[in-house]
Design an enzyme around this catalytic site. Structure first.
Site, PDB file in Angstrom:
ATOM      1  CG  ASP A  93      -2.251   0.742   0.935  1.00  0.00           C
ATOM      2  OD1 ASP A  93      -2.295   1.496  -0.070  1.00  0.00           O
ATOM      3  OD2 ASP A  93      -3.208   0.618   1.716  1.00  0.00           O
ATOM      4  CB  ALA A 196     -12.889   4.746   1.375  1.00  0.00           C
ATOM      5  CB  CYS A 279     -12.474 -22.536  17.052  1.00  0.00           C
ATOM      6  SG  CYS A 279     -11.158 -22.544  15.834  1.00  0.00           S
ATOM      7  CB  CYS A 284      -9.635 -23.526  19.607  1.00  0.00           C
ATOM      8  SG  CYS A 284      -9.586 -21.760  19.241  1.00  0.00           S
TER       9      CYS A 284
END
Ligand code: GUN
Ligand code: ZN
EC number: 2.4.2.48
Length: 497
Positions: A93, A196, A279, A284
């Site tokens: 970015d 955005a 999960c 988990c």
């Protein structure tokens, strides 16, 4: 313009595709999740993301790297892949997010694109202007003019083999989004992020996300790869994928972990509120909530981040499987039950059924009718359009009865909620092999009545009798006045009755 994207399989607007990144000479299978790597903070290393989580792409920020002396020197010296220890595709970015946040950045599109090329980025980003949702139209138009200039600057830079993003902005002005997408499509840039939308997702405005994606897709060619910038919550991946998002990036896995938030495909839970870990991931299955709560802060953050990544990548695999099996909408429907805002998102998707229908495959896995929303699926819209072009005989029985004989009629067709009339020849084809509940609901009956209406409209001289299984008045009211409606009990399909 390079041919960097190919679709292999599709369902709704979702597709399994291949993004070819020339510099690394690699392909990224889409839909793909790009974990966000903050070059300064690494909860889970890029090498582990690649080896243990199967990430074949990530996204990092060239603006931060350029602005941090040691990172800049290392990136220029070793290259981005070596510096991060990641051999897959790296998207960078540009600092636009910082621009949106702080109002100003000290770099131009030409400078940041050249820098991205120098450090070996695979997909670079110009300095687009992320206009927030609900911005005034004038502001949105002014920002779009700046973004257009950034895209023109990007086209003028020698970017070599590197792919370049052409971000699509336009706030929540859907006509401007569509126009921005059309403009981006006409550049020679390669990947098309919808920008955005993070504030929309943070506010659970999934219906607006769907409308924005639909507008962008209208302006983009069907063969363009689409990145939903900043979409990191696995709850909404299926919805966005069904709207044609090919790339997702997740900072959420790390940001949420930092304040003890546990991602699930049904929403976010706080670690303090969990009595069980719902999960199957390695974290988990080898910890209890108490173990996690008792761990040192940085250890807890890492464990939660890893769980969050497992859930996110797991959902991506589920989405790909659903696309292959042709039941992506069934998955979206399931996810839409997780939160009312997701239901709004799914309903917004169905508002675009006609747009979706133009791309949805005409044959796929069995259609499952699992909620009243199913009555508005693209397959129903498509069949209704077809009914408007069908020729019907002079007298026609449409019946919900199981084995219509209909000797009193020229023909007897099945009447199948939510589709409506189904000519015999189509009976065994998709979607009429649908699995439907025995207890038909009102929306399905009303949709079927609309189908009858389309057929009658196209065949005004046909004498139509409808034999229905105790339809609601609201459905019967939708039948054209010329149609004779008889409850199935009256057995109009049995001449010997
Ligand atoms: N990251 C999240 N949203 C955006 C956006 O609109 N533009 C850019 N460049 N990066 C983003
Ligand atoms: Zn887990």
């Amino acid at each position: 313009m390079r041919d960097c994207f190919e679709t292999r399989h599709s369902d709704v607007l979702g597709r399994i595709g291949e993004l070819t990144v020339p510099r690394a000479d690699q392909t990224v299978e889409t839909p793909a999740l790009l974990p966000v790597i903050n070059p300064n903070i690494r909860t889970v290393s890029p090498a582990r993301l690649e080896a243990e989580f199967g990430a074949d792409a990530l996204i990092t920020n060239a603006y931060i790297i350029r602005g941090t002396d040691d990172l800049r020197e290392r990136a220029l010296d070793e290259g981005l892949h070596e510096m991060l220890g990641f051999s897959g595709a790296i998207v960078t970015d540009s600092g636009s997010f910082q621009l949106a946040e702080y109002g100003d950045i000290d770099v131009t599109t030409r400078e940041i694109l050249s820098f991205q090329r120098e450090i070996g980025s695979d997909v670079a980003t110009p300095v687009d202007v992320p206009t927030p949702p609900d911005a005034a139209r004038e502001q949105t138009e002014a920002d779009l003019a700046t973004t257009e200039q950034a895209l023109a600057d990007a086209e003028a830079v020698d970017t070599g083999e590197m792919l370049v993003n052409a971000p699509v902005q336009g706030s929540t002005h859907l006509d401007l989004r569509e126009a921005a997408a059309r403009h981006a499509d006409a550049t020679d840039l390669d990947v098309f992020p919808v920008g955005a939308v993070v504030p929309l997702m943070n506010d659970y405005r999934y219906a607006d996300v769907v409308d924005v994606l639909a507008a962008a897709k209208r302006g983009l060619g069907a063969d363009r790869p689409v990145h939903l910038f900043g979409a990191g919550h696995p709850m909404m991946f299926a919805l966005a994928a069904a709207m044609g998002a090919d790339l997702f990036d997740s900072a959420a896995y790390a940001i949420y972990a930092r304040d003890d938030r546990y991602l699930t495909v049904r929403g976010t839970r706080h670690l303090d509120d969990l009595t069980y870990l719902p999960c199957e991931c390695p974290i988990c299955t080898s910890h209890t909530p108490a173990d996690l709560r008792g761990a040192a802060a940085d250890e807890r953050e890492r464990l939660l981040a890893e769980h969050n990544l497992h859930v996110s990548f797991g959902e991506l695999r589920r989405i790909k499987a659903a696309i292959r099996e042709g039941n992506l909408l069934e998955l979206v429907e399931t996810r839409s039950r997780a939160h009312p805002a997701m239901l709004d998102g799914y309903r917004a998707l169905l508002d675009h059924a006609a747009q979706l229908e133009r791309h949805d495959p005409t044959s796929k896995g069995t259609f499952f009718y699992c909620s009243a929303e199913s009555a508005r699926r693209p397959e129903v819209v498509r069949h209704h359009d077809r009914l408007g072009r069908l020729d019907a005989p002079a007298t026609l029985l449409l019946t919900e009865g199981s084995s219509p004989s209909g000797d009193r009629f020229d023909a007897a067709w099945r009447l199948l909620p939510p589709f409506g009339p189904v000519p015999r020849a189509l009976s065994e084809t998709y979607p009429f092999t649908a699995e439907l509940p025995d207890r038909t609901d009102r929306p399905a009956q009303e949709a079927a009545a609309r189908g009858v209406d389309r057929l009658v409209d196209a065949n005004p001289d046909t004498d139509v009798t409808v034999a229905h299984d105790d339809w609601a008045a609201s459905a019967l009211d939708r039948l054209p006045a010329s149609v004779r409606a008889e409850p199935l009990g009256a057995r109009p399909d049995r001449d010997d009755a």
